[in-house]
Motif scaffolding. Structure first.
Motif, PDB file in Angstrom:
ATOM      1  N   ASP A  97       4.418   0.345  10.033  1.00 20.44           N
ATOM      2  CA  ASP A  97       4.990  -0.988   9.816  1.00 20.44           C
ATOM      3  C   ASP A  97       5.486  -1.586  11.129  1.00 20.44           C
ATOM      4  O   ASP A  97       5.441  -2.798  11.321  1.00 20.44           O
ATOM      5  CB  ASP A  97       6.151  -0.924   8.814  1.00 20.44           C
ATOM      6  N   ASN A  98       5.960  -0.720  12.028  1.00 20.22           N
ATOM      7  CA  ASN A  98       6.435  -1.192  13.341  1.00 20.22           C
ATOM      8  C   ASN A  98       5.305  -1.822  14.154  1.00 20.22           C
ATOM      9  O   ASN A  98       5.546  -2.723  14.950  1.00 20.22           O
ATOM     10  CB  ASN A  98       7.053  -0.039  14.129  1.00 20.22           C
ATOM     11  N   ILE A  99       4.108  -1.331  13.970  1.00 18.40           N
ATOM     12  CA  ILE A  99       2.951  -1.905  14.666  1.00 18.40           C
ATOM     13  C   ILE A  99       2.673  -3.299  14.118  1.00 18.40           C
ATOM     14  O   ILE A  99       2.520  -4.256  14.875  1.00 18.40           O
ATOM     15  CB  ILE A  99       1.712  -0.990  14.507  1.00 18.40           C
ATOM     16  N   TYR A 100       2.638  -3.398  12.798  1.00 20.79           N
ATOM     17  CA  TYR A 100       2.317  -4.678  12.168  1.00 20.79           C
ATOM     18  C   TYR A 100       3.307  -5.769  12.560  1.00 20.79           C
ATOM     19  O   TYR A 100       2.909  -6.909  12.798  1.00 20.79           O
ATOM     20  CB  TYR A 100       2.276  -4.529  10.643  1.00 20.79           C
ATOM     21  N   VAL A 101       4.570  -5.427  12.659  1.00 27.18           N
ATOM     22  CA  VAL A 101       5.609  -6.406  13.001  1.00 27.18           C
ATOM     23  C   VAL A 101       5.277  -7.128  14.304  1.00 27.18           C
ATOM     24  O   VAL A 101       5.531  -8.318  14.442  1.00 27.18           O
ATOM     25  CB  VAL A 101       6.994  -5.710  13.099  1.00 27.18           C
ATOM     26  N   SER A 102       4.674  -6.424  15.242  1.00 25.82           N
ATOM     27  CA  SER A 102       4.405  -7.013  16.556  1.00 25.82           C
ATOM     28  C   SER A 102       3.032  -7.663  16.684  1.00 25.82           C
ATOM     29  O   SER A 102       2.758  -8.318  17.685  1.00 25.82           O
ATOM     30  CB  SER A 102       4.548  -5.942  17.642  1.00 25.82           C
ATOM     31  N   LEU A 103       2.166  -7.495  15.697  1.00 23.23           N
ATOM     32  CA  LEU A 103       0.827  -8.080  15.781  1.00 23.23           C
ATOM     33  C   LEU A 103       0.858  -9.587  15.540  1.00 23.23           C
ATOM     34  O   LEU A 103       1.724 -10.104  14.831  1.00 23.23           O
ATOM     35  CB  LEU A 103      -0.108  -7.425  14.758  1.00 23.23           C
ATOM     36  N   ASN A 104      -0.114 -10.283  16.107  1.00 21.48           N
ATOM     37  CA  ASN A 104      -0.296 -11.717  15.909  1.00 21.48           C
ATOM     38  C   ASN A 104      -0.696 -11.933  14.452  1.00 21.48           C
ATOM     39  O   ASN A 104      -1.786 -11.544  14.040  1.00 21.48           O
ATOM     40  CB  ASN A 104      -1.390 -12.211  16.866  1.00 21.48           C
ATOM     41  N   LYS A 105       0.186 -12.553  13.655  1.00 24.67           N
ATOM     42  CA  LYS A 105      -0.053 -12.680  12.213  1.00 24.67           C
ATOM     43  C   LYS A 105      -1.258 -13.555  11.876  1.00 24.67           C
ATOM     44  O   LYS A 105      -1.789 -13.487  10.777  1.00 24.67           O
ATOM     45  CB  LYS A 105       1.194 -13.224  11.504  1.00 24.67           C
ATOM     46  N   LYS A 106      -1.733 -14.351  12.813  1.00 25.13           N
ATOM     47  CA  LYS A 106      -2.945 -15.140  12.566  1.00 25.13           C
ATOM     48  C   LYS A 106      -4.187 -14.260  12.613  1.00 25.13           C
ATOM     49  O   LYS A 106      -5.235 -14.633  12.096  1.00 25.13           O
ATOM     50  CB  LYS A 106      -3.062 -16.267  13.600  1.00 25.13           C
ATOM     51  N   LYS A 107      -4.075 -13.093  13.232  1.00 26.21           N
ATOM     52  CA  LYS A 107      -5.219 -12.192  13.384  1.00 26.21           C
ATOM     53  C   LYS A 107      -5.043 -10.875  12.641  1.00 26.21           C
ATOM     54  O   LYS A 107      -5.987 -10.110  12.518  1.00 26.21           O
ATOM     55  CB  LYS A 107      -5.439 -11.882  14.879  1.00 26.21           C
ATOM     56  N   ALA A 108      -3.826 -10.597  12.173  1.00 22.87           N
ATOM     57  CA  ALA A 108      -3.533  -9.289  11.595  1.00 22.87           C
ATOM     58  C   ALA A 108      -3.566  -9.309  10.074  1.00 22.87           C
ATOM     59  O   ALA A 108      -3.086 -10.243   9.442  1.00 22.87           O
ATOM     60  CB  ALA A 108      -2.163  -8.820  12.070  1.00 22.87           C
ATOM     61  N   PHE A 109      -4.120  -8.255   9.528  1.00 24.38           N
ATOM     62  CA  PHE A 109      -4.172  -8.042   8.091  1.00 24.38           C
ATOM     63  C   PHE A 109      -3.503  -6.698   7.818  1.00 24.38           C
ATOM     64  O   PHE A 109      -3.609  -5.782   8.622  1.00 24.38           O
ATOM     65  CB  PHE A 109      -5.623  -8.027   7.601  1.00 24.38           C
ATOM     66  N   TYR A 110      -2.856  -6.589   6.658  1.00 22.44           N
ATOM     67  CA  TYR A 110      -2.014  -5.426   6.398  1.00 22.44           C
ATOM     68  C   TYR A 110      -2.140  -4.994   4.946  1.00 22.44           C
ATOM     69  O   TYR A 110      -2.172  -5.829   4.041  1.00 22.44           O
ATOM     70  CB  TYR A 110      -0.566  -5.818   6.693  1.00 22.44           C
ATOM     71  N   LYS A 111      -2.193  -3.677   4.745  1.00 24.67           N
ATOM     72  CA  LYS A 111      -2.196  -3.120   3.386  1.00 24.67           C
ATOM     73  C   LYS A 111      -1.545  -1.746   3.428  1.00 24.67           C
ATOM     74  O   LYS A 111      -1.965  -0.878   4.199  1.00 24.67           O
ATOM     75  CB  LYS A 111      -3.630  -3.006   2.871  1.00 24.67           C
ATOM     76  N   LYS A 112      -0.512  -1.555   2.626  1.00 27.18           N
ATOM     77  CA  LYS A 112       0.060  -0.223   2.431  1.00 27.18           C
ATOM     78  C   LYS A 112      -0.434   0.253   1.073  1.00 27.18           C
ATOM     79  O   LYS A 112      -0.277  -0.456   0.078  1.00 27.18           O
ATOM     80  CB  LYS A 112       1.578  -0.232   2.465  1.00 27.18           C
ATOM     81  N   ILE A 113      -1.045   1.411   1.048  1.00 28.25           N
ATOM     82  CA  ILE A 113      -1.550   1.955  -0.206  1.00 28.25           C
ATOM     83  C   ILE A 113      -0.451   2.822  -0.820  1.00 28.25           C
ATOM     84  O   ILE A 113      -0.168   3.922  -0.337  1.00 28.25           O
ATOM     85  CB  ILE A 113      -2.867   2.711  -0.005  1.00 28.25           C
ATOM     86  N   ILE A 114       0.171   2.279  -1.839  1.00 30.12           N
ATOM     87  CA  ILE A 114       1.297   2.934  -2.506  1.00 30.12           C
ATOM     88  C   ILE A 114       0.831   4.269  -3.108  1.00 30.12           C
ATOM     89  O   ILE A 114      -0.277   4.385  -3.619  1.00 30.12           O
ATOM     90  CB  ILE A 114       1.882   2.008  -3.599  1.00 30.12           C
ATOM     91  N   ASP A 115       1.706   5.261  -3.025  1.00 30.84           N
ATOM     92  CA  ASP A 115       1.464   6.609  -3.553  1.00 30.84           C
ATOM     93  C   ASP A 115       0.352   7.357  -2.826  1.00 30.84           C
ATOM     94  O   ASP A 115      -0.218   8.303  -3.364  1.00 30.84           O
ATOM     95  CB  ASP A 115       1.173   6.586  -5.063  1.00 30.84           C
ATOM     96  N   SER A 116       0.044   6.964  -1.609  1.00 30.01           N
ATOM     97  CA  SER A 116      -0.954   7.691  -0.813  1.00 30.01           C
ATOM     98  C   SER A 116      -0.248   8.441   0.312  1.00 30.01           C
ATOM     99  O   SER A 116       0.799   8.029   0.790  1.00 30.01           O
ATOM    100  CB  SER A 116      -1.977   6.723  -0.214  1.00 30.01           C
ATOM    101  N   GLY A 117      -0.861   9.549   0.724  1.00 27.91           N
ATOM    102  CA  GLY A 117      -0.373  10.312   1.851  1.00 27.91           C
ATOM    103  C   GLY A 117      -1.308  10.157   3.039  1.00 27.91           C
ATOM    104  O   GLY A 117      -2.428   9.653   2.899  1.00 27.91           O
TER     105      GLY A 117
END
Length: 187
Positions: free
Chosen positions: A111-131
């Motif tokens: 999540d710390n990486i995503y916070v600093s990415l350019n939101k116009k170019k960044a896409f994000y997905k956390k897969i809940i219940d995954s290891g």
């Protein structure tokens, strides 16, 4: 494009401009020695203070890539924020919910990486219940015995968490395909 998991995910980010800061990593491991990315070095008897700072922080940018996909990358707290903000191509960050089913409170802090990415170019997905290891292929029937013979004492590589590995793979594939459609790679 480039895609990787774990250290390969770090490589994907590095190849599109993300750079690490050695002092951040050393400080992070001093405070959090139990974290997986710190244990990786400790298990190899690597003194972080002896790492080559120039190589650790070097830019590995390769302009041939037009997009990147990073699946649960390590070094979540150790990237240079400015280098992440300057990534000027689409990047998909897919994160695990936790590192190991034995401890679902810790993850690689992507999540710390995503916070600093350019939101116009960044896409994000956390897969809940995954290891972290849920993204690897299904383990063979005798995998635990093979790992034990190789001295793996944790066996977490083959342990699924709350969500089956197959379901994590399906969700990952769907997310990657959506990303590729969104950035117009698939026509």
């Amino acid at each position: 494009g480039i895609m990787g998991h774990s250290k390969g995910a770090y490589t994907s980010i590095a190849k599109v401009g993300g750079r690490l800061e050695l002092n951040k990593f050393i400080n992070y491991c001093a405070i959090n020695p139990q974290m997986p990315d710190c244990i990786f070095y400790k298990s190899g008897n690597v003194d972080l203070n002896t790492l080559d700072k120039e190589k650790f922080e070097k830019s590995y940018l390769d302009r041939r890539f037009s997009y990147a996909i990073a699946i649960d990358p390590g070094y979540g707290t150790s990237f240079d924020e400015k280098s992440l903000k300057n990534i000027d191509i689409p990047i998909l960050l897919i994160l695990a919910d936790y590192y190991s089913p034995k401890n679902t409170k810790e993850n690689l802090l992507g999540d710390n990486i995503y916070v600093s990415l350019n939101k116009k170019k960044a896409f994000y997905k956390k897969i809940i219940d995954s290891g972290h290891f849920s993204f690897l292929s299904e383990c063979k029937k005798d995998a635990l015995e093979i790992l034990a013979e190789d001295g793996e004492d944790e066996m977490i590589i083959c342990q699924d968490g709350k969500k089956s590995r197959n379901d994590v793979h399906k969700e990952t594939i769907e997310t990657v395909l959506q990303f590729l459609n969104e950035i117009d790679v698939i026509r």
